[in-house]
Scaffold this active site. Structure first.
Site, short mmCIF file in Angstrom:
data_model
loop_
_atom_site.label_atom_id
_atom_site.label_comp_id
_atom_site.label_asym_id
_atom_site.label_seq_id
_atom_site.Cartn_x
_atom_site.Cartn_y
_atom_site.Cartn_z
N CYS A 80 0.81 -1.21 0.00
CA CYS A 80 0.00 0.00 0.00
C CYS A 80 0.85 1.27 0.00
O CYS A 80 2.06 1.24 0.16
CB CYS A 80 -0.93 -0.01 1.21
SG CYS A 80 -0.04 0.16 2.77
N ALA B 131 2.88 1.94 3.10
CA ALA B 131 4.11 1.13 3.12
C ALA B 131 5.21 1.84 2.34
O ALA B 131 6.37 1.87 2.77
CB ALA B 131 3.86 -0.26 2.54
N ARG C 67 11.69 -5.08 6.70
CA ARG C 67 12.41 -4.79 5.46
C ARG C 67 13.93 -4.97 5.63
O ARG C 67 14.68 -4.89 4.69
CB ARG C 67 12.06 -3.37 5.04
CG ARG C 67 12.52 -2.96 3.68
CD ARG C 67 11.67 -1.80 3.25
NE ARG C 67 12.20 -1.07 2.13
CZ ARG C 67 12.82 0.11 2.22
NH1 ARG C 67 13.03 0.66 3.40
NH2 ARG C 67 13.24 0.72 1.15
N HIS D 144 5.87 6.65 -2.28
CA HIS D 144 7.20 7.19 -2.57
C HIS D 144 7.06 8.67 -2.93
O HIS D 144 7.80 9.51 -2.44
CB HIS D 144 7.84 6.50 -3.77
CG HIS D 144 8.04 5.02 -3.62
ND1 HIS D 144 7.94 4.16 -4.68
CD2 HIS D 144 8.36 4.27 -2.55
CE1 HIS D 144 8.18 2.93 -4.27
NE2 HIS D 144 8.44 2.97 -2.97
FE1 CFM Z 1 13.10 0.82 -4.79
FE2 CFM Z 1 12.63 -1.56 -4.97
FE3 CFM Z 1 11.08 0.09 -3.52
FE4 CFM Z 1 13.61 -0.53 -2.75
FE5 CFM Z 1 12.53 -2.54 -1.17
FE6 CFM Z 1 11.61 -3.53 -3.44
FE7 CFM Z 1 10.02 -1.92 -2.02
MO1 CFM Z 1 10.61 -4.29 -1.20
S1 CFM Z 1 14.52 -0.82 -4.57
S2 CFM Z 1 12.54 1.31 -2.75
S3 CFM Z 1 14.37 -1.39 -0.92
S4 CFM Z 1 11.32 -0.07 -5.60
S5 CFM Z 1 12.71 -4.45 -1.92
S6 CFM Z 1 12.41 -3.57 -5.57
S7 CFM Z 1 9.54 -3.64 -3.07
S8 CFM Z 1 10.77 -2.29 -0.12
S9 CFM Z 1 9.14 -0.02 -2.46
C1 HCA Z 2 6.72 -3.23 1.34
C2 HCA Z 2 8.01 -3.76 1.85
C3 HCA Z 2 8.56 -4.93 1.08
C4 HCA Z 2 7.71 -6.17 1.26
C5 HCA Z 2 8.41 -7.39 0.82
C6 HCA Z 2 7.66 -8.64 0.56
C7 HCA Z 2 9.98 -5.18 1.58
O1 HCA Z 2 6.53 -3.13 0.13
O2 HCA Z 2 5.88 -2.88 2.14
O3 HCA Z 2 6.53 -8.62 0.06
O4 HCA Z 2 8.24 -9.67 0.83
O5 HCA Z 2 10.91 -5.08 0.82
O6 HCA Z 2 10.13 -5.48 2.78
O7 HCA Z 2 8.62 -4.60 -0.28
#
Ligand code: CFM
Ligand code: HCA
Length: 533
Positions: free
Chosen positions: A51, A54, A85, A186
């Site tokens: 979401c 998150a 995370r 973001h």
């Molecule tokens: Fe960028 Fe990502 Fe994300 Fe990320 Fe992450 Fe991710 Fe995420 Mo999980 S590099 S910031 S550190 S888009 S692993 S592939 S999904 S938390 S929002």
């Molecule tokens: C998020 C965090 C997450 C979840 C990872 C997963 C992460 O999007 O809220 O589904 O295993 O990197 O911890 O992306």
């Protein structure tokens, strides 16, 4: 791979098939096809997505250690985003506080939903202030906050006054449903960083004269530590990392850097642009995932600053670091060469990690993002043609202007042009598809059903995704490597990280035990039942 699309779509109702069909494309790096991305998931489909809250709280602000991040909402939201995370941090003299191990939440109850939760939020801020005396407090809205109309910004103003401006308090309207995924979070977080922190402190200190920001690096499994060590070896100052191992001061002084490197384009491109527009700091896309990619990134920095001493030092570091990398790579390659991978993660790693798989001689036959936009797939050149829908309009747009006194282009137009001639690219990102082979399958917002089909039809040697996928995939006899939290592993960034990755993947993808995995009902028909009416 050609049969996949037809077969998978056949199982969906007509309307759903039409929509999903646009998100499943066969790649052609020479003539990049259009993909549907950043649109709502169809209700009823099991998505990988999370979401908006998150994306804002968990992802962008979460890794900063000296800001108290309060979740205004039911306890589950705060609990779920509490360190799962694996974003690490290392307190130092500059910021000895570390609030990351805490989960601050207003723990909303039914009565707050009925009568409003603003008073409870004020009380939470008072408590946090009395207990910790933090430099800043950020408030994050969850779904019910938006539904009942609590105004976190009003509370932030009220409490700033009550605490006589001793602490910087600001709120985020990042209700879970505000956008179609984490991606909206973001954007909201980027706006908030710009409005409340960036540019607040003009002090410049540090050891080195070459000063850069690394944006979109979150120190998962210690990745930012590996990058920090590497930069130090090269004599490059990291002014701000956003936001892995970061502090409030790093955000506040980011505008004093002379270059921004963008790792995760999806989550932080907005700040990169803002730093350029307001302060004149150019940005370049970078990648520290993969040894070759890391070397390439370092060389770009050397070229940008154009200082021979720096360039020589970078070459020396690369040469030294490549010795153990090559050794580990050759060892792993004996087993990993020719194996197949599938990557379905977030909004950048499904692209970046293909570099490491290439270094292992493995092919990524299918990949996709959970919430990337078309530019993350097709490259930034498509941005002007992306249709802005109602969901995107729901996200606050802020106006960013040249700073009246501090805007200072780091390079003149001519200098930038000359650097471009030498191969540097500014404000650019080519996206994932340009680097994937012809005929590979690119799928946005992969559904659980499609995931099962991919595995059934193509038996990859490794599947990379997250916790919701992990055990389902492993029960199908295919190892799953979490590319979010690295399954307790890492760092995987920079040279040191590449070595860790080679070893871990060799172990996981080349292990014969998975072929033995058979559910009891696959071995024999053990379920017998009789319907009784
Ligand atoms: Fe960028 Fe990502 Fe994300 Fe990320 Fe992450 Fe991710 Fe995420 Mo999980 S590099 S910031 S550190 S888009 S692993 S592939 S999904 S938390 S929002
Ligand atoms: C998020 C965090 C997450 C979840 C990872 C997963 C992460 O999007 O809220 O589904 O295993 O990197 O911890 O992306």
């Amino acid at each position: 791979l050609a049969e996949f699309k037809e077969e998978v779509l056949a199982a969906y109702p007509k309307k759903v098939a039409k929509k999903r069909g646009k998100a499943i494309v066969y790649n052609d790096p020479d003539e990049i096809p259009q993909i549907q991305a950043n649109v709502r998931t169809i209700p009823g489909i099991i998505t990988q997505r999370g979401c908006t809250y998150a994306g804002c709280k968990g992802v962008v602000l979460g890794p900063t250690r000296d800001i108290v991040n309060i979740t205004h909402g039911p306890i589950g939201c705060g609990f779920y985003s509490w360190l799962t995370r694996r974003n690490q941090t290392r307190p130092d003299e500059q910021a000895p506080e570390n609030f990351i191990p805490y989960a601050f939440s207003t723990d909303m109850q039914d009565s707050n939903i009925v009568f409003g939760g603003e008073e409870k939020l004020k009380q939470a801020i008072r408590e946090a202030y009395e207990l910790f005396h933090p430099k800043a407090i950020a408030i994050f809205s969850t779904c019910p906050v938006g539904l009942i109309g609590d105004d976190v910004h009003r509370v932030a103003r009220h409490m700033t006054e009550e605490l006589e401006g001793k602490v910087n308090i600001f709120g985020f309207s990042c209700e879970g449903y505000r956008g179609v995924s984490q991606s909206a979070g973001h954007h909201i977080a980027n706006n908030g960083l710009y409005k409340n922190l960036i540019g607040n402190d003009d002090s410049v200190d540090g050891k080195y004269k070459f000063r850069i920001n690394v944006l979109g690096e979150y120190n998962i499994g210690g990745d930012a530590f590996a990058i920090e060590t590497l930069m130090d070896k090269c004599g490059i100052e990291l002014v701000a990392t956003m936001s892995g191992n970061s502090t409030k001061k790093q955000f506040e002084t980011a505008h004093t850097a002379d270059l921004s490197l963008v790792m995760c384009h999806r989550s932080i491109n907005y700040v990169a642009e803002m730093l350029e527009t307001s302060f004149g700091i150019p940005w370049m896309k970078a990648n520290f995932i993969g040894a070759e990619a890391t070397a390439k990134t370092l060389r770009k920095v050397g070229k940008y600053f154009g200082d021979q001493e720096l360039i020589d030092r970078i070459e020396k570091v690369i040469a030294e670091e490549m010795i153990p990398v090559k050794e580990a790579q050759e060892k792993a390659l004996e087993k990993t060469k020719g194996k197949l991978a599938m990557l379905f993660v977030g909004g950048s790693r499904a692209h970046h990690y293909q570099e490491l798989f290439n270094e292992l001689g493995m092919t990524t036959i299918s990949a996709g993002y959970e919430f990337g936009h078309r530019d993350d797939y097709e490259g930034r050149s498509v941005i002007p043609s992306i249709q802005i829908d109602a969901d995107s309009r729901n996200i606050e747009q802020i106006t960013v202007k040249e700073d009246a006194t501090r805007f200072k282009p780091r390079k003149t137009e001519e200098e930038l042009k000359a650097l471009e001639k030498e191969g540097l690219e500014f404000n650019g990102y080519e996206g994932m598809m340009a680097e994937m082979k012809k005929g590979t399958l690119v799928i946005d917002d992969l559904s659980h059903y499609e995931m099962g089909k991919l595995i059934e039809m193509y038996h990859p040697d490794i599947f990379c995704a997250g916790i919701k996928e992990k055990f389902c995939v492993q029960k199908m006899g295919i190892p799953l490597k979490q590319l979010h939290n690295y399954d307790y592993g890492g760092p995987y960034a920079a040279f040191e990280g590449a070595i860790n990755f080679y070893k871990d993947i060799e172990q996981i993808a080349c292990c014969s035990i998975w072929k033995e995995m058979k559910a009891p009902w696959e071995k024999e028909d053990i379920v017998e039942a009789e319907y009784v009416y």
